[in-house]
Design a protein around this motif. Structure first.
Motif, PDB file in Angstrom:
ATOM      1  N   GLU B 163      43.453  38.623  27.436  1.00 13.04           N
ATOM      2  CA  GLU B 163      42.394  38.261  28.380  1.00 13.04           C
ATOM      3  C   GLU B 163      42.022  39.369  29.351  1.00 13.04           C
ATOM      4  O   GLU B 163      41.183  39.167  30.220  1.00 13.04           O
ATOM      5  CB  GLU B 163      42.809  37.002  29.159  1.00 13.04           C
ATOM      6  N   ASN B 166      42.449  40.894  34.602  1.00 17.64           N
ATOM      7  CA  ASN B 166      42.548  39.804  35.574  1.00 17.64           C
ATOM      8  C   ASN B 166      43.650  38.795  35.271  1.00 17.64           C
ATOM      9  O   ASN B 166      44.266  38.250  36.167  1.00 17.64           O
ATOM     10  CB  ASN B 166      41.207  39.083  35.686  1.00 17.64           C
ATOM     11  N   GLY B 167      43.832  38.555  33.995  1.00 16.41           N
ATOM     12  CA  GLY B 167      44.969  37.751  33.567  1.00 16.41           C
ATOM     13  C   GLY B 167      45.049  36.371  34.177  1.00 16.41           C
ATOM     14  O   GLY B 167      46.117  35.870  34.521  1.00 16.41           O
ATOM     15  N   LEU B 168      43.913  35.740  34.284  1.00 15.49           N
ATOM     16  CA  LEU B 168      43.832  34.436  34.949  1.00 15.49           C
ATOM     17  C   LEU B 168      44.713  33.370  34.287  1.00 15.49           C
ATOM     18  O   LEU B 168      45.465  32.663  34.958  1.00 15.49           O
ATOM     19  CB  LEU B 168      42.364  33.993  34.890  1.00 15.49           C
ATOM     20  N   THR B 171      48.568  34.009  34.535  1.00 14.71           N
ATOM     21  CA  THR B 171      49.129  33.822  35.873  1.00 14.71           C
ATOM     22  C   THR B 171      49.104  32.342  36.260  1.00 14.71           C
ATOM     23  O   THR B 171      50.040  31.843  36.861  1.00 14.71           O
ATOM     24  CB  THR B 171      48.379  34.657  36.928  1.00 14.71           C
ATOM     25  N   ARG B 172      48.040  31.648  35.858  1.00 12.45           N
ATOM     26  CA  ARG B 172      47.990  30.215  36.199  1.00 12.45           C
ATOM     27  C   ARG B 172      49.067  29.425  35.467  1.00 12.45           C
ATOM     28  O   ARG B 172      49.550  28.423  35.973  1.00 12.45           O
ATOM     29  CB  ARG B 172      46.610  29.658  35.851  1.00 12.45           C
ATOM     30  N   ALA B 178      49.992  37.399  39.354  1.00 13.82           N
ATOM     31  CA  ALA B 178      48.657  38.011  39.432  1.00 13.82           C
ATOM     32  C   ALA B 178      48.842  39.476  39.795  1.00 13.82           C
ATOM     33  O   ALA B 178      49.792  39.826  40.480  1.00 13.82           O
ATOM     34  CB  ALA B 178      47.824  37.299  40.485  1.00 13.82           C
ATOM     35  N   PRO B 179      47.940  40.358  39.325  1.00 14.60           N
ATOM     36  CA  PRO B 179      48.081  41.770  39.658  1.00 14.60           C
ATOM     37  C   PRO B 179      48.044  41.979  41.170  1.00 14.60           C
ATOM     38  O   PRO B 179      47.346  41.272  41.889  1.00 14.60           O
ATOM     39  CB  PRO B 179      46.863  42.426  39.009  1.00 14.60           C
ATOM     40  N   ALA B 181      47.344  44.281  44.653  1.00  9.33           N
ATOM     41  CA  ALA B 181      46.261  45.196  45.057  1.00  9.33           C
ATOM     42  C   ALA B 181      46.633  46.668  44.868  1.00  9.33           C
ATOM     43  O   ALA B 181      45.779  47.497  44.591  1.00  9.33           O
ATOM     44  CB  ALA B 181      45.883  44.926  46.515  1.00  9.33           C
ATOM     45  N   VAL B 184      46.158  47.840  40.902  1.00 11.25           N
ATOM     46  CA  VAL B 184      44.880  47.864  40.185  1.00 11.25           C
ATOM     47  C   VAL B 184      43.855  48.713  40.937  1.00 11.25           C
ATOM     48  O   VAL B 184      43.813  48.725  42.167  1.00 11.25           O
ATOM     49  CB  VAL B 184      44.280  46.442  39.969  1.00 11.25           C
ATOM     50  N   LEU B 186      39.753  49.518  41.438  1.00 11.22           N
ATOM     51  CA  LEU B 186      38.405  48.987  41.218  1.00 11.22           C
ATOM     52  C   LEU B 186      37.508  50.168  40.845  1.00 11.22           C
ATOM     53  O   LEU B 186      37.407  51.135  41.601  1.00 11.22           O
ATOM     54  CB  LEU B 186      37.880  48.311  42.491  1.00 11.22           C
ATOM     55  N   VAL B 244      42.678  49.222  44.776  1.00 10.50           N
ATOM     56  CA  VAL B 244      42.158  48.131  45.604  1.00 10.50           C
ATOM     57  C   VAL B 244      42.849  48.109  46.963  1.00 10.50           C
ATOM     58  O   VAL B 244      42.210  47.892  47.997  1.00 10.50           O
ATOM     59  CB  VAL B 244      42.307  46.774  44.867  1.00 10.50           C
ATOM     60  N   HIS B 282      34.656  46.969  37.248  1.00 12.08           N
ATOM     61  CA  HIS B 282      35.783  46.407  36.489  1.00 12.08           C
ATOM     62  C   HIS B 282      37.073  46.900  37.117  1.00 12.08           C
ATOM     63  O   HIS B 282      37.081  47.943  37.769  1.00 12.08           O
ATOM     64  CB  HIS B 282      35.708  46.890  35.033  1.00 12.08           C
ATOM     65  N   LEU B 283      38.147  46.164  36.929  1.00  7.97           N
ATOM     66  CA  LEU B 283      39.454  46.623  37.405  1.00  7.97           C
ATOM     67  C   LEU B 283      40.157  47.410  36.305  1.00  7.97           C
ATOM     68  O   LEU B 283      39.895  47.197  35.121  1.00  7.97           O
ATOM     69  CB  LEU B 283      40.332  45.434  37.824  1.00  7.97           C
TER      70      LEU B 283
END
Ligand SMILES: Cc1cc2nc3c(=O)[nH]c(=O)nc-3n(C[C@H](O)[C@H](O)[C@H](O)COP(=O)(O)OP(=O)(O)OC[C@H]3O[C@@H](n4cnc5c(N)ncnc54)[C@H](O)[C@@H]3O)c2cc1C
Ligand code: SF4
Lengths: 95, 435
Positions: B163, B166-168, B171-172, B178-179, B181, B184, B186, B244, B282-283
């Motif tokens: 994915e 972001n790996g939503l 992580t959920r 979650a990554p 700051a 990563v 930007l 970030v 994009h990250l």
């Protein structure tokens, strides 16, 4: 240097906006956290802005779906972040 | 609702997902791939350099079919101050080989092609579909996915989570954090269109030859970051990225930095007269080895950017993504052919393959670099470029000052800025992290 107008940049892009279903929401607050306030500068699409009452608002229509605001503001509960529904949102012709 | 059960579901049709889907489908597995974009590639952003070797291992004759822009014959590294750049430049006619080693690509076109190749091997690809949840059984084993389309769970023996950064979903589902700051960057990027001939004469190219410029220095205003200019056939990709965590405390906007980069006296003439057709962001995962999460579990594997498999030092991401996708697919195929269940233990074969490959070896090599660049950002991105530029100018300007005095002045400037101990420490730290 004069402030760069990000709107002009976004104007080049293609979007399919999911009207009435914003994929990012800011939770109600009286005073924004530092990170939320930082997003008014940091969002590469300029989606975040401070209103006259000092709260941060979002207009997610021009969102580039980068995820930066999620990294900074999701775990603290400042925002609720999701991807747009399949097919909606930004459409990169080149990427 | 899709009633069949699949051998594997792949989430995402980026570099990692396409490599995994292609490899599994060509081994005869029943593969479903889900992509949230209008078509594969429509959400993806890259500089973008494609490394031929990693794709060749998946599709040996890709050069005949894939939408490639230019093969790279020249690399420039620019250390920048506001008015100068000091360059390290390498060009070789050996890169004009029969099977070139590196190309530039345009992701939305490339991914679309790669996905069609996977489909031609039998993978079923459904676009415009966002996966909203990983579905697990009572024991915590992942058994399928839910999407934003109507219908219930789609079942599979194993889910390949490709994915992206972001790996939503991962992580959920609590499979990884979650990554952070500081892990990563930007990046913002624009596509500048120019006639072919203009690009070729401006960048000193013939035919499909290409050049890339990587730039660091004061352009990132003391933040850990880099800029780039890559040549495509009829366009030039221009971008810039910073961590970030650095951005969060800065007064700069990403697009403001990009504008400043574009108007730098060294960059501006390269873009003169171009028509901008897209602006993207994009990250990029930059945490390196220490940020890699658990890669396998019961019923799932994670590949590519979602697993932070990205070599920020060499700016290689897509090849680690492709390779991890391929290796995960090969591991899954092995487990499947032994008719064994997709447990964490059996899928650990993927981890073993990765450890044996360049992916983990390279990331291990640079495991200390991210922290170093982060904590020493002001030295590496502000002080040294300025000192280097002064030394160069001092060296080149002919004004009757004896050369020995000039040399002494340059050295004095370095020492004054960082003191001997500081300079020595920075050099040692950099060398250690590099080794
Ligand atoms: C500006 C920039 C420059 C870069 N330059 C280079 C370079 O020159 N060379 C290089 O090798 N690498 C480069 N990289 C890194 C490279 O782009 C990535 O490492 C690579 O794309 C990772 O591939 P991936 O498949 O893991 O993720 P991605 O390519 O991001 O793919 C993820 C896919 O999953 C889809 N997806 C995500 N969530 C869902 C969901 N819930 N449901 C359905 N679909 C979903 C997305 O739409 C996307 O298609 C660069 C990156 C950036 C941002
Ligand atoms: S995801 Fe990126 S572009 Fe979209 S609102 Fe957040 S920071 Fe801005």
């Amino acid at each position: 240097m004069a402030a760069t107008r990000v709107e002009e940049k976004l104007y080049q892009n293609r979007y399919l906006v999911d009207a009435g279903r914003p994929h990012i929401k800011i939770n109600a607050h009286t005073k924004p956290s530092d990170n939320l306030l930082a997003m008014t500068k940091l969002c590469p699409a300029g989606c975040y802005a401070e209103n006259s009452a000092g709260q941060v608002e979002i207009t997610a229509d021009g969102c580039l779906e980068c995820g930066t605001c999620r990294i900074l503001c999701e775990s603290s509960g400042d925002i609720v972040w999701n991807y747009p529904r399949g097919g909606y949102g930004v459409l990169f012709k080149f990427g | 609702m899709i009633d069949e059960k699949f051998d594997a579901i792949v989430i995402g049709a980026g570099m990692a997902g396409n490599a995994a889907a292609y490899t599994m489908a060509s081994r005869g597995l029943k593969v479903l791939q889900l992509e949230r974009g209008e078509y594969p590639g429509s959400k993806n952003v890259q500089g973008g350099i494609l490394y031929a070797d990693m794709l060749e291992k998946i599709i040996p004759n890709f050069r005949e079919e894939a939408p490639l822009e230019r093969h790279l014959v020249e690399q420039r590294f620019w250390m920048m101050t506001d008015r100068s750049h000091t360059a390290l430049q390498y060009r070789s006619d050996d890169f004009n080989e029969e099977k070139p080693n590196r190309y530039t690509i345009i992701r939305s076109q490339f991914d679309r092609w790669f996905s069609r190749e996977a489909q031609s091997k039998g993978a079923i690809v459904i676009s415009e579909t966002t996966v909203t949840e990983l579905v697990s059984d009572a024991y915590g084993k992942v058994i399928g996915v839910l999407t934003d389309r109507r219908g219930g769970t789609i079942f599979a023996d194993v889910v390949v989570i490709a994915e992206g950064v972001n790996g939503l979903l991962g992580t959920r589902a609590g499979l990884r954090e979650a990554p952070k700051a500081e892990h990563v960057a930007l990046a913002v990027k624009e596509m500048h269109f120019l006639p072919r001939e203009t690009i070729e004469s401006r960048f000193n190219l013939v035919g499909d030859e290409g050049v890339v410029i990587e730039a660091a220095g004061t352009i990132s205003k003391g933040m850990t970051g880099m800029g780039f200019v890559y040549t495509n056939k009829e366009s030039v990709s221009v971008g810039l990225g910073c961590l970030v965590s650095d951005f969060a405390g800065a007064s700069e906007t990403p697009y403001g930095l990009l504008e400043a980069f574009k108007s730098h006296p060294s960059i501006k003439p390269l873009l003169e007269g171009s028509e901008v057709k897209e602006y993207a962001a994009h990250l990029i995962p930059e945490g390196g080895y220490k940020a890699i999460p658990e890669l396998v579990g019961d019923g799932w594997v994670v590949v590519g950017d979602a697993a932070q498999l990205n070599n920020a030092i060499h700016r290689e991401g897509s090849n680690l993504a492709m390779t991890s996708g391929r290796l995960a697919a090969e591991a899954i195929f092995q487990v499947k052919s032994r008719r064994e269940p997709m447990t964490k233990q059996n899928l650990s074969l993927y981890k073993k393959y990765l450890e044996e490959s360049f992916v983990m070896k390279d990331l291990k090599k640079y495991k200390d670099m991210p922290e170093l660049l982060h904590t020493q950002a002001k030295n590496y991105f502000l002080a040294y470029p300025a000192l280097l530029s002064n030394a160069m100018e001092n060296y080149l300007r002919v004004d009757g000052t004896p050369k020995i005095e000039k040399e002494k002045a340059s050295v004095r400037a370095f020492v004054k800025e960082r003191k001997w101990t500081g300079l020595f420490g920075d050099a040692v730290r950099l060398a250690r992290a590099w080794r």
